[in-house]
Scaffold this motif. Structure first.
Motif, PDB file in Angstrom:
ATOM      1  N   MET A  13       0.825  -1.200   0.000  1.00 29.41           N
ATOM      2  CA  MET A  13       0.000   0.000   0.000  1.00 29.41           C
ATOM      3  C   MET A  13       0.869   1.263   0.000  1.00 29.41           C
ATOM      4  SD  MET A  13      -2.592  -1.290   3.031  1.00 29.41           S
ATOM      5  CE  MET A  13      -3.786   0.020   2.769  1.00 29.41           C
ATOM      6  N   SER A  14       0.334   2.352  -0.553  1.00 25.26           N
ATOM      7  CA  SER A  14       1.038   3.634  -0.452  1.00 25.26           C
ATOM      8  C   SER A  14       0.047   4.715  -0.095  1.00 25.26           C
ATOM      9  CB  SER A  14       1.743   3.983  -1.766  1.00 25.26           C
ATOM     10  OG  SER A  14       0.830   4.576  -2.663  1.00 25.26           O
ATOM     11  N   ALA A  15       0.529   5.712   0.654  1.00 26.49           N
ATOM     12  CA  ALA A  15      -0.338   6.811   1.092  1.00 26.49           C
ATOM     13  C   ALA A  15      -0.630   7.759  -0.058  1.00 26.49           C
ATOM     14  CB  ALA A  15       0.305   7.566   2.253  1.00 26.49           C
ATOM     15  N   GLY A  16       0.409   8.125  -0.815  1.00 27.59           N
ATOM     16  CA  GLY A  16       0.219   9.054  -1.922  1.00 27.59           C
ATOM     17  C   GLY A  16       0.885   8.529  -3.176  1.00 27.59           C
ATOM     18  N   THR A  17       0.673   9.205  -4.281  1.00 28.30           N
ATOM     19  CA  THR A  17       1.317   8.771  -5.515  1.00 28.30           C
ATOM     20  C   THR A  17       2.816   9.033  -5.464  1.00 28.30           C
ATOM     21  OG1 THR A  17       0.664  10.892  -6.406  1.00 28.30           O
ATOM     22  CG2 THR A  17      -0.682   9.000  -7.017  1.00 28.30           C
ATOM     23  N   SER A  18       3.252   9.980  -4.635  1.00 26.63           N
ATOM     24  CA  SER A  18       4.686  10.257  -4.542  1.00 26.63           C
ATOM     25  C   SER A  18       5.433   9.133  -3.842  1.00 26.63           C
ATOM     26  CB  SER A  18       4.931  11.563  -3.781  1.00 26.63           C
ATOM     27  OG  SER A  18       4.022  12.556  -4.174  1.00 26.63           O
ATOM     28  N   ASP A  19       4.732   8.303  -3.090  1.00 25.93           N
ATOM     29  CA  ASP A  19       5.380   7.186  -2.398  1.00 25.93           C
ATOM     30  C   ASP A  19       5.488   5.964  -3.301  1.00 25.93           C
ATOM     31  OD1 ASP A  19       5.299   8.725   0.035  1.00 25.93           O
ATOM     32  OD2 ASP A  19       3.189   8.194   0.200  1.00 25.93           O
ATOM     33  N   LEU A  20       5.065   6.130  -4.547  1.00 28.65           N
ATOM     34  CA  LEU A  20       4.959   4.995  -5.458  1.00 28.65           C
ATOM     35  C   LEU A  20       6.298   4.316  -5.740  1.00 28.65           C
ATOM     36  CD1 LEU A  20       2.436   4.884  -8.246  1.00 28.65           C
ATOM     37  CD2 LEU A  20       4.783   4.210  -8.824  1.00 28.65           C
ATOM     38  N   ALA A  21       7.364   5.106  -5.907  1.00 29.77           N
ATOM     39  CA  ALA A  21       8.657   4.505  -6.243  1.00 29.77           C
ATOM     40  C   ALA A  21       9.072   3.497  -5.184  1.00 29.77           C
ATOM     41  CB  ALA A  21       9.724   5.597  -6.384  1.00 29.77           C
ATOM     42  N   VAL A  22       8.950   3.895  -3.929  1.00 31.00           N
ATOM     43  CA  VAL A  22       9.349   3.005  -2.845  1.00 31.00           C
ATOM     44  C   VAL A  22       8.413   1.800  -2.759  1.00 31.00           C
ATOM     45  CG1 VAL A  22       9.647   2.855  -0.340  1.00 31.00           C
ATOM     46  CG2 VAL A  22      10.435   4.874  -1.576  1.00 31.00           C
TER      47      VAL A  22
END
Lengths: 250, 250, 250, 250, 250, 250, 250, 250
Positions: free
Chosen positions: E120-129
């Protein structure tokens, strides 16, 4: 002034400081402070004494002067033991132990009836700070509701209260540990959310710093933050914000 | 959706992520986002795109969809070079360089006429953050005034504007370095003060941390604080607070 | 030396350390320390004992030696209880509780009459540090004035004292919490301002760090800063700066 | 004002900000700023422009106005490349590369002749900051001497200069890394020592924080400290302190 | 070994280091590394190369050796430009830009079919990780699902996916800013939650520290945390945890 | 073992932990610990007990076992009250109050006669840490000299001892506050300097952090540093370094 | 001196600084520096130039003077590009890229033959720092061995080298990330261990701070620590420590 | 409810808070809490009370309710004195002093028999935290083994236990000071390692921060970390992870 001289006599105050205070006195009596008391009487706004670091005797002395002027009185950060001692000197004080507040209400503030200030807390340990904020806001004439122990680890407790959250005009949210509650709340309403980090937690909670950072970095827009454990800093302005909502002339 | 497939084709997006996005799409189209756009249209509240870290092409694509829906548009953190590139793709964008904002206003928000939001800055270097806050608040239908370069090192600049400070209904105060301005302003008015620390300064300014601490520890009550350089976080709520002042039904 | 042997006998000092001290003794007696006492007598500069972490007995022993030499004596960081105990051993000590200073003045320092050192404090809680600075500076022959409780949250208290601020030759400004007062004061005068951060505050005040950062980042030029709660560090040099103002030959 | 409109025309300034500046202009022209220039002329005190973050064109525009008024001019934090560009626009500027200062001296400040301001540096890497302080102090009419590269790792370099250290009336000491030099210097003189931490060092030097802490904790009394790399903050006050030594009437 | 000598010849490697490496070589070839490759072949576990700070040439050289052994290969932290260069040398590499991973799969890992790892990711900016974690876990034979952009500011996005959350056997949750998502997720499931703080955010996000603290102080029990932006550190163990769930013999 | 069972009986130890300890016991008895005692006997190296956080009873029990084996014994961080209690149980203990060390010397270590370990301290407050280092080094057979109270604020105290500094083979330098002494000392000798930061100081001394940073950033080469207040960490290795100087065969 | 005037002429040096340098020159020429060169010649100890922040021209100028005196030369922190430029001006320089060192050896230091200095690194990324330490120690006449890439995550690599570890007289251990290697190594030997934290790592490695803290808190006694990435600080003293081991007369 | 009214009567609870709690009660009784108790009974999972900050009376009241429901009970962070007081009120409590846990086991959890959870500690001082984790995990039906006092300073203690380490299915590793043990352990096994930093240490251990950083930066992959001293946070999930290993249906 007699109190001043007595302090000098008892050796609890040096002569130089006493001299300085005397020089300062007329200014305080005739200038700023008086106006404050007038304003308090006119608007039902209580006078506030920061209780931490003052003796019961000192609080009683200042408090008696305030009460004599007819204004309401709030004493913040008042520990139980000091409260008991204070009540021996100033019997009218009503003590709210969970908020660490002492209160004397001479004139009940007229409820303005323009919406609710909802005070929320993440855990039961954040209650002291939340209650401090709630009681103070109430003494400024706001209609207060409480919603406690709705931390994000059990999100159903929060979503079950969605209507109350969305019905509020202003939300004050106290939380320690990771301080995530204001972010979630701000995502459920479009009203202003004031986040109060508390020092609840241990280890890397760093006495409220983790909660503070969590709140400052809230991914929800519109969250503003105050100092750690700072329930009372909001006293004047939340009241006034509510007043503003009521359309009152300042 | 075609854009998605094109990204996969061009190799700028992996297949797995594309798949995930496809699964997510109906939710976004039919659920939350649409409601948001409806709300925006109904209330004249603009849609906001955080411009930092997005390409001009990405911003243009999202922006076009927003504009097509009839809503106003704000793009924050938009650097001049990217703004020029964006305007080639989305000609209606008006760029405010000092606030790093791109704006498309389809429907002018009706000024509500219930008092002023005064946006203040300590120095000229804090202008970018202050302007970001000011323009955003304006787009939400607030009457804005500006009072810039009134830092505490020349306190006469501030006292000379005492009337404007006291006439404001809400005050947004941006300051870097030691961040002392909100404390002084809050002592001059009994209205809510929102302090915005900026990263202006060097050495022990630590990129805005010194200003942030100064504001959190403000000796004046009623100061609430947001993240460093965070002019845009206030967008929705200052607008709504103002709306509240107008007595509008939510 | 007998005291040394007694300490060894009583077990509060190990033999090795005693030996080391004996080796050191002639140096101390005939060298550095003596010169210091001579200088003190010649110039009326008091000898200073840092009281924290020393027992009343230790302070009394050192103090008696200083007094015997004819020099004035200042004991800093002297808590009330220890002060009472000290006065039983060294009756000439006059205790200033608000500054936590013990003082024996054998020769009143001649006031030099070349301008005022104005000691200011932001709040009443900063008084201990401010008084420590004020009394010390006085004992070095400076003309001192005090201006307390003029924090920036009530800027009118400060502007009402503009003349006193501008009349001072040097300004020592103690402040805790956000530490903004020195910035404002430095903007009202072109004289040197020495800022003393105090540990007053809570939460993100971090024991004086917020005030320290505020002062180091002062937007007004010419503010120099000392360690947190460090009223006594200024003892020698403020005196000498004043001497310099008087045109005295070093 | 024309410049303002040109900026609006060229799109480098938004209309709202321009409006605000216009409103501000009379205040600046007739009020505060003019007085400053008068004061500068009367006392030979130069006007100071903080060069970092301003374009050569901006500096030239402001500088031309200052020079036209007859005052001396100092531009701080001026990088070589920008300096070259500035000299094409404002030919009178003399550039001091090692201090990153640009200077126009219309009226040489009369040396007051009341003692030396000794500017010291621990290493050659601290030279930029030290020179900035030295040149500025000089432009304010102080007699300056320099003593560079006398860090504590070779203490004989310092003791060999004991006489020069003790002859100085005020000492400005710049040091990076562990920042120990001011402590040692303050132990060799009874004159005021102003410590300037520099960002020289690596690893745990933390950009000057280690030096700053070292100076704040100086075991020698009388050391006051300024922000990291802050050679220019001392401009006004060191000058004035020197003036005070001369007995000049303010 | 020839590569080593070539490096010495070209001057990019000193003789002493080359000597050391030669001494080390047999150990690496016959000991630890070989066993690792054997293990990889036997279990389908890919070999991992940390791509940051290595040249495309270096990665290609190491990668070729791995591929020759028949093992799968993962290259982490591979920037697009370096990926293009790498593909010219090692054509079999498939690049996943959003996860910054290069991959060569010689033997598809057999899906074990014992439950889902939900990333899961909180935002789209966390997508890479998040993608880095997801792809790696997949290459270790886990069944992966993704649930992105479900940050706590819009809690309905999360509650709308309650079933998927509760159906997962292990949850990996990437979040930046205030890092609140893992706390909320852990309150919705009784399965292990591994929180990955990302450096997404600005100002007081302090490059992921705010998110890290938020996660360490999670009010929900059972959240464990890894280093900031550390999607790849989980590679081996998540795979093995999954293996454990399948009851596989190690 | 009986002690273990007694602890279980008295409830001060849980059964599970006791079980674990029993399992561990043979390993300790026959393996590591025994070798250690052999080594101690063979080389005259004392066994060391860290006294902080252990009761007098626990120390006495462990200590008796060590003494029975014939080895010398050192107990570090032993507070006076606990020392008195310990001496009632283990009468041979000699207590050094200024170093907080308890010692039983069964076999005097033969002084090796190959140069001096000079233990220095900046102030008298650093004495506890310095003495701890000095006594320990002595018990390991080193010739020790002490040079205390030679802080950099009175540099003449240090230069007056230049010969002793340069005659030493190894220098251990304890300092608090700004921690500048090791830098100066290292500049006066070409021998190894081991810096021990102490927690002496207040405010921004941050419990020894300022001194630690000062030492790590020492401008003089060859300074190595240990943990704050860590006089005893050097026990083994300084002894061994000295042994090395003596040319002893390991 | 001509170089100085040329610098003034070219504008790269201001007149004031040049004047100061001239005043300083005789001291440097006849005093401290000369002695240093004499000492270097007499003992074969190389002169060291810190290369970072100096131009190739500056390094060449200083270096030529050193070489002319007959001493060996080491240039630290020399980047490849600058090294190439330097070799055009000072052809005798041999460059060690992996250690970022430039070296001119006029007189090979006589190996003293009294034991090995073992330089270890945890990972290959720590190699630059480790090599810097190794080469420098070698130039001071020590017998050096290297043991690289033996980090604690594969403890068998370390235990497989137990004999080499225990055979060493002094151990220099470079490690980044969690910095655990020195603790483990110190537990395997009773010789002095000097820990060098490196800035290798990301996220909460905080540029070497995590490694530094790990080393300062080493659970093994006898570990001393230097600044982050500080391979060269050990130059003089490790050499001298080795000298001491050889029993050489200072 | 009676308890609530009694608290109001006794003044230990304010009326407003009591009102709020009453409103909250039905929710707690019929909703969330009940489900929890049901779940506990069904699965043998104990209810957990965080003992710190609650009085023995409060713990007894809550505990009695839990026990009445038939569930097992764990009280964490229970100090000896409070435990004694608690046992007077709730006699069934068994106290584990080394883990600071109070426990009532009504139904022994059935051991699942699918592998070992190995709880390790670096030193004996880390025992409290390790035991807290071990006992809790046991109460959740896991087979537990302990391996204590195997810190990295004596690596042979760890390698001597290699088989036990590699036989474990999950490893929980508590360590203070430099926190290196989890890195070494994770290099010896391919099973999940959960690292628990403890506040053991002094000086730069910073109450567990050094250990925490060491663990987050572990050079071995697969280490996940929890808050400092947080043995109990793992209660639910370690149990469930183990359950997962057993293939149990949730």
């Amino acid at each position: 002034m007699r109190r001043l001289l007595e302090q000098v006599a008892s050796g609890s105050l040096g002569a130089a400081v006493a001299l300085e205070r005397l020089r300062h006195l007329p200014f305080e009596d005739l200038g700023f402070a008086k106006v404050d008391q007038h304003r308090a009487l006119r608007r039902g706004v209580p006078e506030v004494i920061f209780g931490e670091g003052k003796s019961a005797a000192q609080i009683a002395a200042i408090g008696a002067r305030v009460v004599a002027s007819g204004a309401n009185l709030v004493i913040t950060r008042l520990e139980p033991k000091k409260a008991r001692e204070l009540r021996r000197r100033l019997r009218a004080v009503i003590y709210h132990p969970e908020a660490r507040l002492g209160v004397i209400v001479k004139r009940r503030p007229t409820p303005r009836g323009h919406g609710i200030v909802l005070v929320m807390s993440a855990g039961t340990s954040d209650l002291a700070v939340a209650e401090e904020a709630a009681l103070c806001a109430e003494l400024f004439g706001n209609a207060i509701e409480r919603l406690y122990d709705v931390g994000v680890a059990g999100i159903h407790r929060l979503t079950a209260n969605l209507e109350r959250v969305q019905a509020a005009a202003v939300l004050i949210v106290a939380a320690g540990m990771e301080g995530a509650l204001p972010s979630v709340v701000a995502g459920m309403t479009d009203k202003p959310v004031i986040a109060v980090p508390t020092s609840v937690g241990y280890g890397t909670a760093f006495g409220g710093v983790a909660a503070l950072l969590g709140m400052l970095n809230s991914c929800a827009s519109g969250v503003t933050v105050v100092n750690i454990d700072n329930g009372f800093a909001l006293i004047n302005r939340v009241g006034i914000a509510r007043a503003g909502i009521a359309g009152e002339r300042p």
